[in-house]
Design a protein around this motif. Sequence first.
Motif, short mmCIF file in Angstrom:
data_model
loop_
_atom_site.label_atom_id
_atom_site.label_comp_id
_atom_site.label_asym_id
_atom_site.label_seq_id
_atom_site.Cartn_x
_atom_site.Cartn_y
_atom_site.Cartn_z
N THR A 163 0.84 -1.22 0.00
CA THR A 163 0.00 0.00 0.00
C THR A 163 0.86 1.26 0.00
O THR A 163 0.60 2.22 -0.74
N LEU A 164 1.91 1.27 0.82
CA LEU A 164 2.79 2.44 0.88
C LEU A 164 3.52 2.67 -0.44
O LEU A 164 3.72 3.81 -0.87
N ILE A 165 3.94 1.57 -1.08
CA ILE A 165 4.62 1.70 -2.38
C ILE A 165 3.71 2.37 -3.39
O ILE A 165 4.13 3.27 -4.14
N LYS A 166 2.46 1.96 -3.41
CA LYS A 166 1.50 2.54 -4.36
C LYS A 166 1.20 4.00 -4.06
O LYS A 166 0.77 4.75 -4.92
N LYS A 167 1.45 4.41 -2.81
CA LYS A 167 1.27 5.81 -2.43
C LYS A 167 2.57 6.60 -2.61
O LYS A 167 2.65 7.76 -2.20
#
Length: 298
Positions: free
Chosen positions: A63-67
């Motif tokens: 999730t953090l990577i996609k953000k």
Amino acid sequence: MAAFLARFTCALAVFRSLSTTQMKSKPSFNIKRFRDLLDCKLVGKGEIDYKKVTTSTMDDADTLIKKNCPSGSLVIAEEQTKGRGRNDRPWFSSSHDNLYFSVILRPKSIEEVVGINFAAPLAVAMSAERIGVADVQVKWPNDVWVGSRKLAGILLNTIATGCTSSEGMGLGVNLGIGINVNQEMTDVKGIESNIATSLIQENGGNLIEKEALLADICSSLEKLISLDRKELMKIYGEYDMLVGKQITVMPNKREDKSTYYNAKAIGFSPEGYLIIQRGSEKKTLSAEEVSIRPDKSK
């Protein structure tokens, strides 16, 4: 090689004193303490997402990577309810005892991704050695063993973000690491004591300070991924437990023994694959599971 090892010499005594204290309880991970101990320019210097309980740090890191979180960010959890190993096998993740985290990196090339895959288990193995654990080895593709028992497991996933920058090539690496730290694996239901171990079992029963351990792993990882491939693979070869050995290859599911075959591990390809020899045939393995114990029925 000598120059690389020299970088750790002055920190060795300090790390041992920090990590083998006789703590009487298992406190929650202290982010401030970790930041104070961290000696890195990248790894651990991004965002830190700390959770008491989560399904899996890898899910949170995705999730953090996609953000578009910065390279070097971490997800740390005290407990995972759905921790996983290779092929989605469950990874036992008890509360507060062990270290469960994901490192987010944004490599600039596929070559760097391969280097990260080799550097990660080395970083864990070298940190274990620095607290007095003997006979630490790495097992391709990315497990860490002590003798014949597993200490840590590592998964590397890549996610295309579609966003290129000076930080990376539009690819996020999610490096999930689970280390048995302060858990006596002999007490874990459903896990055979002869296939798993922990740092506390291997260092004389001293509880490990997880903040010091993670800070040292981050430092090792940062230094290792900065090495050129030749130097990195030279160090990897010193810890590797497969090359030159007879192994059993499990091409499909571990349970499907009809597909097993024996071979000899002879090296690694530039892409990070394991090169094996089966009779007169040489081939490379990209994702197959291997066992160091040859199947005597073959």
